[in-house]
Scaffold this motif. Structure first.
Motif, short mmCIF file in Angstrom:
data_model
loop_
_atom_site.label_atom_id
_atom_site.label_comp_id
_atom_site.label_asym_id
_atom_site.label_seq_id
_atom_site.Cartn_x
_atom_site.Cartn_y
_atom_site.Cartn_z
N SER A 217 50.01 4.58 -23.11
CA SER A 217 49.60 4.42 -24.51
C SER A 217 48.78 3.17 -24.69
O SER A 217 49.12 2.11 -24.14
N ASP A 218 47.71 3.26 -25.49
CA ASP A 218 46.97 2.06 -25.92
C ASP A 218 47.83 1.33 -26.94
O ASP A 218 48.80 1.88 -27.46
N ALA A 219 47.37 0.12 -27.29
CA ALA A 219 48.14 -0.70 -28.23
C ALA A 219 48.31 0.00 -29.57
O ALA A 219 49.33 -0.17 -30.25
N ASP A 220 47.34 0.82 -29.97
CA ASP A 220 47.44 1.46 -31.29
C ASP A 220 48.03 2.87 -31.22
O ASP A 220 47.98 3.63 -32.19
N GLN A 221 48.59 3.22 -30.08
CA GLN A 221 49.28 4.51 -29.96
C GLN A 221 50.78 4.26 -29.83
O GLN A 221 51.17 3.23 -29.30
N PRO A 222 51.61 5.22 -30.28
CA PRO A 222 53.05 5.01 -30.12
C PRO A 222 53.40 4.94 -28.63
O PRO A 222 52.82 5.67 -27.83
N GLY A 229 55.17 1.86 -16.99
CA GLY A 229 54.36 1.15 -17.98
C GLY A 229 54.62 1.70 -19.37
O GLY A 229 55.30 2.72 -19.56
N ARG A 230 54.04 0.98 -20.38
CA ARG A 230 54.23 1.43 -21.76
C ARG A 230 53.49 2.75 -21.96
O ARG A 230 52.31 2.87 -21.65
#
Ligand SMILES: [Zn+2]
Length: 477
Positions: A217-222, A229-230
């Protein structure tokens, strides 16, 4: 034999009377309910794993928009199936999930300028209200994907460990080639799938058919922290994790619309069987056919896209329910305005038959039970109701009782005939039913304070609730 008739304590229950056999007579040698199983591509006798506790899983909505009448058809098929199972078996657990993390949700929230949590919460509530107005009973358990991320991660870790999944560029992919029976549910074979793959294949995939279990996920995705990794889960692993958590390695029936057969259900099956190889995942697969609107495929571009609310703005919910149950669940259903008017007229006649005199309490008539036990033959059950209505209108009040009891199996004719003919009370009734449904959800979640508060609120409006094993009915005091 493992059919429910083999079990002494269950066989002695009065439910057999509904199925047309006397409790002490010779028991039929086979299970009495048959279902079309998509995997075996045949209508087969239904034999539960544990006749004392039948377990059913249905894929629920992805909550980013109002439910349409195609979604409703799957929910109604499940509702009739579960009502029938509850009538026959002493205990049924029905799990239907909410997918509240999905790229469609993220995109819609962004387009609306709305917070994801508020979008999913609002859409879930609208879904509950719409199903309550359609008299669809709530599931016993309604897990949310975002509450089960830990289970999904545990399954993914296990799939990597036993060689069925691999990590690549922050993604975790299921290796389709590692599971020889991949394709057995939908009847597609991997070579065919590869040949037919027109989509551009991501470079990190070992084989074109490999599908995502976890993605970055990118920073603006949940996103959630994970060993990879996130990121966030793929859609398919959500249902594998939630069905396992609430129903175990093996359960009886998995259902959904035929559009979910491939790839969603094929992938769920692959994940679950590779993660829990000693289980069987779902023993029976039930898929309902799709729906047309005035003979055409429903689509936003054709302008014939109908939400449940669009239809309820012009007709009573019960007419829509009767219309949708008027076709067998495995036949394509053609929704038409004429059909909706016809359903309304049928209900006028049925309610006239009930209003013509007293309605004695009776068992569900054998003809209706036999029709439903034969792979949920709702059109045949409705034909039985027509015959009973004719008898009732000719003065046979036992037939009126049978009409009401039989229609109850289809979630029909439980209202007050007077209300039906008044018609315009439906908005108020919808609001009452939404509150009743909210109370049921609260009770299932063991939030008794909220459930009691809702009961008090209804009581203050002059609504009396009656809880029975088949659900909650209500009347005006
Ligand atoms: Zn699913």
């Amino acid at each position: 034999m493992k059919g429910f008739l083999g079990s002494q304590d269950i066989a002695s229950k009065p439910l057999l009377a509904h199925l047309g056999c006397m409790p002490h007579s010779h028991l039929p040698p086979h299970p009495v309910l048959s279902l079309h199983d998509s995997q075996s591509r045949a209508t087969v006798p239904f034999t539960p794993i544990d006749p004392a506790h039948v377990k059913v899983y249905y894929c629920g909505p992805t909550v980013y928009d109002l439910a349409h009448i195609g979604n409703l058809r799957a929910m109604l098929t499940a509702d009739v199936l579960v009502r029938l199972l509850r009538h026959v078996y002493p205990r049924v657990t029905f799990v239907r999930n909410i997918t509240d993390v999905d790229d469609k949700i993220t995109a819609r929230a962004r387009a609306n300028g709305e917070d994801i949590g508020s979008l999913t919460q609002r859409t879930t509530e609208e879904f509950h209200q719409d199903l309550a107005s359609m008299n669809v009973l709530p599931p016993d358990i309604e897990p949310r994907a975002t509450h089960n991320i830990g289970e999904m991660q545990a399954m993914i870790a296990r799939l990597i460990e036993n060689g069925h999944a691999y990590e690549a560029e922050g993604h975790v992919l299921f290796s389709v080639g590692s599971f020889p029976s991949y394709g057995a549910l939908s009847g597609r074979n991997p070579e065919e799938l590869e040949a037919g793959a027109r989509v551009e294949v991501a470079p990190y995939k070992k084989a074109p058919g490999d599908f995502v279990l976890w993605k970055p996920s990118d920073a603006d995705q949940p996103g959630w922290d994970s060993p990879w990794g996130r990121g966030r889960p793929g859609w398919h692993i959500e249902c594998s994790a939630m069905s396992h958590r609430y129903l175990g390695d093996s359960f009886d029936i998995h259902g959904g619309g035929s559009d979910l057969l491939f790839p969603h259900h094929e992938n769920e099956r692959a994940q679950s069987l590779c993660c829990f190889p000693h289980g069987k995942f779902a023993n029976y697969w039930v898929h309902n056919a799709m729906l047309l609107v005035e003979g055409e495929k429903m689509s936003k571009s054709l302008g014939n896209f109908l939400t449940i609310r669009d239809v309820l703005a012009q007709a009573p919910a019960e007419a829509l329910r009767l219309l949708l149950l008027g076709a067998h669940y495995r036949s394509t259903l053609n929704y038409t305005q004429a059909g909706l008017q016809e359903a309304r007229k049928t209900l006028d006649r049925f309610y006239r038959a009930l209003a013509a005199g007293p309605v004695p309490e009776t068992d569900v008539p054998e003809g209706v039970m036999q029709a439903l036990a034969d792979d949920l033959n709702t059109p045949k059950a409705i034909a039985e109701l027509h015959a009973l209505a004719a008898q009732a209108l000719a003065g046979d009040r036992q037939a009126a009782g049978a009409l009401k009891a039989g229609a109850g199996m289809l979630g029909l004719l439980q209202g007050d005939p007077e209300q039906w003919f008044k018609g315009d009370a439906s908005d108020e009734d919808t609001a009452i039913e939404a509150l009743i449904n909210e109370r049921l959800v609260a009770r299932k979640a063991r939030d008794f304070a909220k459930a009691d508060a809702l009961r008090d609120q209804l009581q203050a409006q002059g609504i009396v609730l009656e809880d029975t094993k088949d659900g909650t009915s209500w009347r005006r005091a």
